[in-house]
Design a protein around this motif. Structure first.
Motif, PDB file in Angstrom:
ATOM      1  N   TRP A 162      34.915  53.052  33.584  1.00  0.00           N
ATOM      2  CA  TRP A 162      35.611  53.871  34.340  1.00  0.00           C
ATOM      3  C   TRP A 162      37.151  53.766  34.596  1.00  0.00           C
ATOM      4  O   TRP A 162      37.493  52.385  34.676  1.00  0.00           O
ATOM      5  CB  TRP A 162      34.958  54.079  35.620  1.00  0.00           C
ATOM      6  N   VAL A 163      38.005  54.570  34.763  1.00  0.00           N
ATOM      7  CA  VAL A 163      39.116  54.502  35.017  1.00  0.00           C
ATOM      8  C   VAL A 163      39.577  54.526  36.502  1.00  0.00           C
ATOM      9  O   VAL A 163      39.071  55.758  36.904  1.00  0.00           O
ATOM     10  CB  VAL A 163      40.463  55.072  34.021  1.00  0.00           C
ATOM     11  N   TYR A 164      40.255  53.846  37.194  1.00  0.00           N
ATOM     12  CA  TYR A 164      40.469  54.073  38.727  1.00  0.00           C
ATOM     13  C   TYR A 164      41.897  54.119  39.235  1.00  0.00           C
ATOM     14  O   TYR A 164      42.154  54.339  40.302  1.00  0.00           O
ATOM     15  CB  TYR A 164      39.852  52.991  39.555  1.00  0.00           C
ATOM     16  N   GLY A 165      42.782  54.278  38.181  1.00  0.00           N
ATOM     17  CA  GLY A 165      44.275  54.648  38.390  1.00  0.00           C
ATOM     18  C   GLY A 165      45.053  53.246  38.732  1.00  0.00           C
ATOM     19  O   GLY A 165      44.476  52.182  38.932  1.00  0.00           O
ATOM     20  N   GLU A 166      46.292  53.389  38.685  1.00  0.00           N
ATOM     21  CA  GLU A 166      47.330  52.369  38.646  1.00  0.00           C
ATOM     22  C   GLU A 166      47.066  51.516  39.928  1.00  0.00           C
ATOM     23  O   GLU A 166      47.271  50.332  39.915  1.00  0.00           O
ATOM     24  CB  GLU A 166      48.738  52.887  38.591  1.00  0.00           C
ATOM     25  N   ARG A 167      46.860  52.021  41.041  1.00  0.00           N
ATOM     26  CA  ARG A 167      46.996  51.356  42.439  1.00  0.00           C
ATOM     27  C   ARG A 167      45.817  50.421  42.286  1.00  0.00           C
ATOM     28  O   ARG A 167      45.937  49.379  42.805  1.00  0.00           O
ATOM     29  CB  ARG A 167      46.943  52.196  43.656  1.00  0.00           C
ATOM     30  N   PHE A 168      44.797  50.832  41.954  1.00  0.00           N
ATOM     31  CA  PHE A 168      43.513  50.001  42.010  1.00  0.00           C
ATOM     32  C   PHE A 168      43.692  48.796  41.080  1.00  0.00           C
ATOM     33  O   PHE A 168      43.274  47.808  41.202  1.00  0.00           O
ATOM     34  CB  PHE A 168      42.302  51.033  41.620  1.00  0.00           C
ATOM     35  N   GLU A 169      44.062  49.159  39.703  1.00  0.00           N
ATOM     36  CA  GLU A 169      44.187  48.290  38.752  1.00  0.00           C
ATOM     37  C   GLU A 169      45.273  47.190  39.143  1.00  0.00           C
ATOM     38  O   GLU A 169      44.986  46.096  38.704  1.00  0.00           O
ATOM     39  CB  GLU A 169      44.659  48.829  37.320  1.00  0.00           C
ATOM     40  N   GLN A 170      46.277  47.486  39.701  1.00  0.00           N
ATOM     41  CA  GLN A 170      47.089  46.403  40.113  1.00  0.00           C
ATOM     42  C   GLN A 170      46.761  45.489  41.315  1.00  0.00           C
ATOM     43  O   GLN A 170      47.020  44.454  41.497  1.00  0.00           O
ATOM     44  CB  GLN A 170      48.475  47.356  40.805  1.00  0.00           C
ATOM     45  N   ALA A 171      45.636  46.039  42.074  1.00  0.00           N
ATOM     46  CA  ALA A 171      45.182  45.317  43.036  1.00  0.00           C
ATOM     47  C   ALA A 171      43.925  44.436  42.696  1.00  0.00           C
ATOM     48  O   ALA A 171      43.487  43.476  43.274  1.00  0.00           O
ATOM     49  CB  ALA A 171      44.729  46.293  44.220  1.00  0.00           C
ATOM     50  N   ARG A 172      43.466  45.056  41.343  1.00  0.00           N
ATOM     51  CA  ARG A 172      42.122  44.432  41.006  1.00  0.00           C
ATOM     52  C   ARG A 172      41.890  42.720  40.881  1.00  0.00           C
ATOM     53  O   ARG A 172      40.978  42.181  41.716  1.00  0.00           O
ATOM     54  CB  ARG A 172      41.937  45.034  39.609  1.00  0.00           C
ATOM     55  N   ALA A 173      43.144  42.395  40.352  1.00  0.00           N
ATOM     56  CA  ALA A 173      43.060  40.813  40.267  1.00  0.00           C
ATOM     57  C   ALA A 173      42.825  40.069  41.624  1.00  0.00           C
ATOM     58  O   ALA A 173      42.475  38.896  41.727  1.00  0.00           O
ATOM     59  CB  ALA A 173      44.323  40.407  39.683  1.00  0.00           C
ATOM     60  N   ALA A 174      43.342  40.622  42.803  1.00  0.00           N
ATOM     61  CA  ALA A 174      43.223  39.982  44.091  1.00  0.00           C
ATOM     62  C   ALA A 174      41.987  40.505  44.797  1.00  0.00           C
ATOM     63  O   ALA A 174      41.642  39.936  45.895  1.00  0.00           O
ATOM     64  CB  ALA A 174      44.284  40.388  44.869  1.00  0.00           C
ATOM     65  N   LEU A 175      41.067  41.243  44.175  1.00  0.00           N
ATOM     66  CA  LEU A 175      39.951  41.747  44.836  1.00  0.00           C
ATOM     67  C   LEU A 175      38.676  40.970  44.339  1.00  0.00           C
ATOM     68  O   LEU A 175      38.643  40.659  43.085  1.00  0.00           O
ATOM     69  CB  LEU A 175      39.830  43.417  44.673  1.00  0.00           C
ATOM     70  N   ASN A 176      37.764  41.159  45.070  1.00  0.00           N
ATOM     71  CA  ASN A 176      36.327  40.797  44.522  1.00  0.00           C
ATOM     72  C   ASN A 176      35.523  41.838  43.964  1.00  0.00           C
ATOM     73  O   ASN A 176      34.848  42.526  44.623  1.00  0.00           O
ATOM     74  CB  ASN A 176      35.323  39.967  45.596  1.00  0.00           C
ATOM     75  N   VAL A 177      35.769  42.245  42.734  1.00  0.00           N
ATOM     76  CA  VAL A 177      35.338  43.369  41.914  1.00  0.00           C
ATOM     77  C   VAL A 177      34.140  43.065  41.356  1.00  0.00           C
ATOM     78  O   VAL A 177      34.118  42.286  40.309  1.00  0.00           O
ATOM     79  CB  VAL A 177      36.250  44.187  41.293  1.00  0.00           C
ATOM     80  N   THR A 178      32.848  43.569  41.413  1.00  0.00           N
ATOM     81  CA  THR A 178      31.594  43.429  40.766  1.00  0.00           C
ATOM     82  C   THR A 178      31.529  44.554  39.590  1.00  0.00           C
ATOM     83  O   THR A 178      31.393  45.919  40.259  1.00  0.00           O
ATOM     84  CB  THR A 178      30.410  43.624  41.862  1.00  0.00           C
ATOM     85  N   PRO A 179      31.418  44.515  38.360  1.00  0.00           N
ATOM     86  CA  PRO A 179      30.775  45.642  37.627  1.00  0.00           C
ATOM     87  C   PRO A 179      29.840  46.016  37.731  1.00  0.00           C
ATOM     88  O   PRO A 179      28.736  45.154  37.862  1.00  0.00           O
ATOM     89  CB  PRO A 179      31.484  45.157  36.262  1.00  0.00           C
ATOM     90  N   VAL A 180      29.414  47.336  37.683  1.00  0.00           N
ATOM     91  CA  VAL A 180      28.040  47.867  37.627  1.00  0.00           C
ATOM     92  C   VAL A 180      27.920  48.647  36.776  1.00  0.00           C
ATOM     93  O   VAL A 180      28.620  49.337  36.198  1.00  0.00           O
ATOM     94  CB  VAL A 180      27.721  48.651  39.128  1.00  0.00           C
ATOM     95  N   ARG A 181      26.643  48.697  36.131  1.00  0.00           N
ATOM     96  CA  ARG A 181      26.275  49.617  34.773  1.00  0.00           C
ATOM     97  C   ARG A 181      26.674  51.001  34.971  1.00  0.00           C
ATOM     98  O   ARG A 181      27.093  51.759  34.184  1.00  0.00           O
ATOM     99  CB  ARG A 181      25.011  49.524  34.332  1.00  0.00           C
ATOM    100  N   ASP A 182      26.379  51.769  36.013  1.00  0.00           N
ATOM    101  CA  ASP A 182      26.618  53.114  36.497  1.00  0.00           C
ATOM    102  C   ASP A 182      26.711  53.534  37.882  1.00  0.00           C
ATOM    103  O   ASP A 182      26.497  52.465  38.712  1.00  0.00           O
ATOM    104  CB  ASP A 182      25.530  54.045  35.620  1.00  0.00           C
ATOM    105  N   LEU A 183      26.903  54.693  38.365  1.00  0.00           N
ATOM    106  CA  LEU A 183      27.390  55.021  39.560  1.00  0.00           C
ATOM    107  C   LEU A 183      25.619  54.786  40.463  1.00  0.00           C
ATOM    108  O   LEU A 183      25.928  54.496  41.414  1.00  0.00           O
ATOM    109  CB  LEU A 183      27.470  56.516  39.600  1.00  0.00           C
ATOM    110  N   VAL A 184      24.615  55.114  39.887  1.00  0.00           N
ATOM    111  CA  VAL A 184      23.417  54.922  40.550  1.00  0.00           C
ATOM    112  C   VAL A 184      23.180  53.586  40.898  1.00  0.00           C
ATOM    113  O   VAL A 184      22.647  53.223  42.056  1.00  0.00           O
ATOM    114  CB  VAL A 184      22.303  55.443  39.712  1.00  0.00           C
ATOM    115  N   THR A 185      23.433  52.823  39.932  1.00  0.00           N
ATOM    116  CA  THR A 185      23.175  51.230  40.243  1.00  0.00           C
ATOM    117  C   THR A 185      24.213  50.831  41.420  1.00  0.00           C
ATOM    118  O   THR A 185      23.531  50.235  42.272  1.00  0.00           O
ATOM    119  CB  THR A 185      23.410  50.512  38.927  1.00  0.00           C
ATOM    120  N   GLY A 186      25.448  51.462  41.336  1.00  0.00           N
ATOM    121  CA  GLY A 186      26.427  50.797  42.211  1.00  0.00           C
ATOM    122  C   GLY A 186      25.995  51.524  43.765  1.00  0.00           C
ATOM    123  O   GLY A 186      25.955  50.648  44.839  1.00  0.00           O
ATOM    124  N   LEU A 187      25.510  52.576  43.908  1.00  0.00           N
ATOM    125  CA  LEU A 187      24.965  53.124  45.130  1.00  0.00           C
ATOM    126  C   LEU A 187      23.902  52.416  45.582  1.00  0.00           C
ATOM    127  O   LEU A 187      23.581  52.066  46.962  1.00  0.00           O
ATOM    128  CB  LEU A 187      24.886  54.725  45.071  1.00  0.00           C
TER     129      LEU A 187
END
Length: 273
Positions: A162-187
């Motif tokens: 998924w694409v989340y936009g420029e603000r999110f991508e600029q902040a991503r490196a400083a965040l604790n982001v966990t990739p999830v397979r799909d939205l159901v899994t994430g929820l």
């Protein structure tokens, strides 16, 4: 006489062979069918790939014809041009690969980014717009108030591909982001306390939250952190150009007639200006 007859027959045979070869060569080199309009591909079955996008591209519950705004639009453009749409659903990363490497001709719904523009060709105009948002557990909506720096201690889920936009991508490196397979899994991970926030788009998330029975457990955080527009996409090589031209012309016609706006309203989809 026999010699003359043999001579004539020999020349006739050679002419037939030459004519056959010429016909085949011409068929292989023919430009797009003029009857379909300049730059349009010949009438054919069209493979349209995507993943389930609420209100845009969804499988019918009874296994019948898919539905959604993307289906409405593509049917209205492709069928009158003599094409037969074939809609197929795949995991999102695979669907994108099918437009980049084949065999699909049209991809439903990607957001336009510089990285993706190196991999695929986009329709000139988008056909929907999404609010990108965070979801939290109920009564924890205050974890997000618009400041990405405040999210650094939190566990944030993001759907792969998924694409989340420029603000999110600029902040991503400083965040604790966990990739999830799909939205159901994430929820589900959010529900179980394995994530603090899940990043998603509101249009896709609302029906999934209802379907999972999480409406009392998961809450929308405000404000949105991005507004992104979705397109149809095509191969970047020469084979994608006529499909892009056909869809662009059809979209322009539908918008000018007001049909596009009517279709979007019926499906409850936000149409970009």
């Amino acid at each position: 006489m026999n010699a003359l007859r043999r001579h004539l027959l020999r020349h006739a045979a050679l002419g037939a062979v030459a004519f056959g070869v010429t016909q085949r060569a011409m068929a292989q080199a023919l430009p797009p069918d003029p009857a379909a309009g300049a730059g349009r591909p010949r009438a054919a079955q069209v493979l349209i790939a995507g993943t389930t996008f609420a209100r845009l591209f969804e499988a019918a519950p009874d296994g019948g014809r898919p539905r959604g705004l993307a289906v409405d639009l593509l049917d209205a453009i492709l069928v009158p041009a003599g094409h037969q749409p074939r809609y197929e659903f795949y995991p999102w990363l695979r669907a994108q690969s099918m437009i980049e490497h084949g065999p699909a001709q049209i991809l439903v719904g990607p957001y336009r980014t510089p990285e993706r523009e190196r991999q695929m060709r986009f329709s000139r105009q988008p056909f929907y717009e999404d609010a990108l948002v965070f979801y939290a557990r109920r009564r924890e909506e205050g974890l997000w108030w618009g400041d990405f720096q405040a999210l650094q201690p939190l566990r944030i889920g993001a759907v792969q591909g998924w694409v989340y936009g420029e603000r999110f991508e600029q902040a991503r490196a400083a965040l604790n982001v966990t990739p999830v397979r799909d939205l159901v899994t994430g929820l589900r991970m959010l529900q179980l306390g394995r994530l603090d926030l899940i990043a998603a788009n509101q249009r896709n998330s609302e029906p999934v939250i209802q379907e999972l029975g999480l409406a009392e457990q998961v809450a929308l955080c405000t404000p949105p952190f991005a507004q992104l527009k979705g397109h149809f996409a095509f191969s970047r090589d020469a084979s994608g150009e006529p499909w892009a031209a056909l869809i662009d012309a059809g979209m322009q016609r539908l918008r000018a007639s007001g049909e596009l706006q009517q279709m979007a309203a019926r499906r409850g989809v936000a149409l970009p200006d």
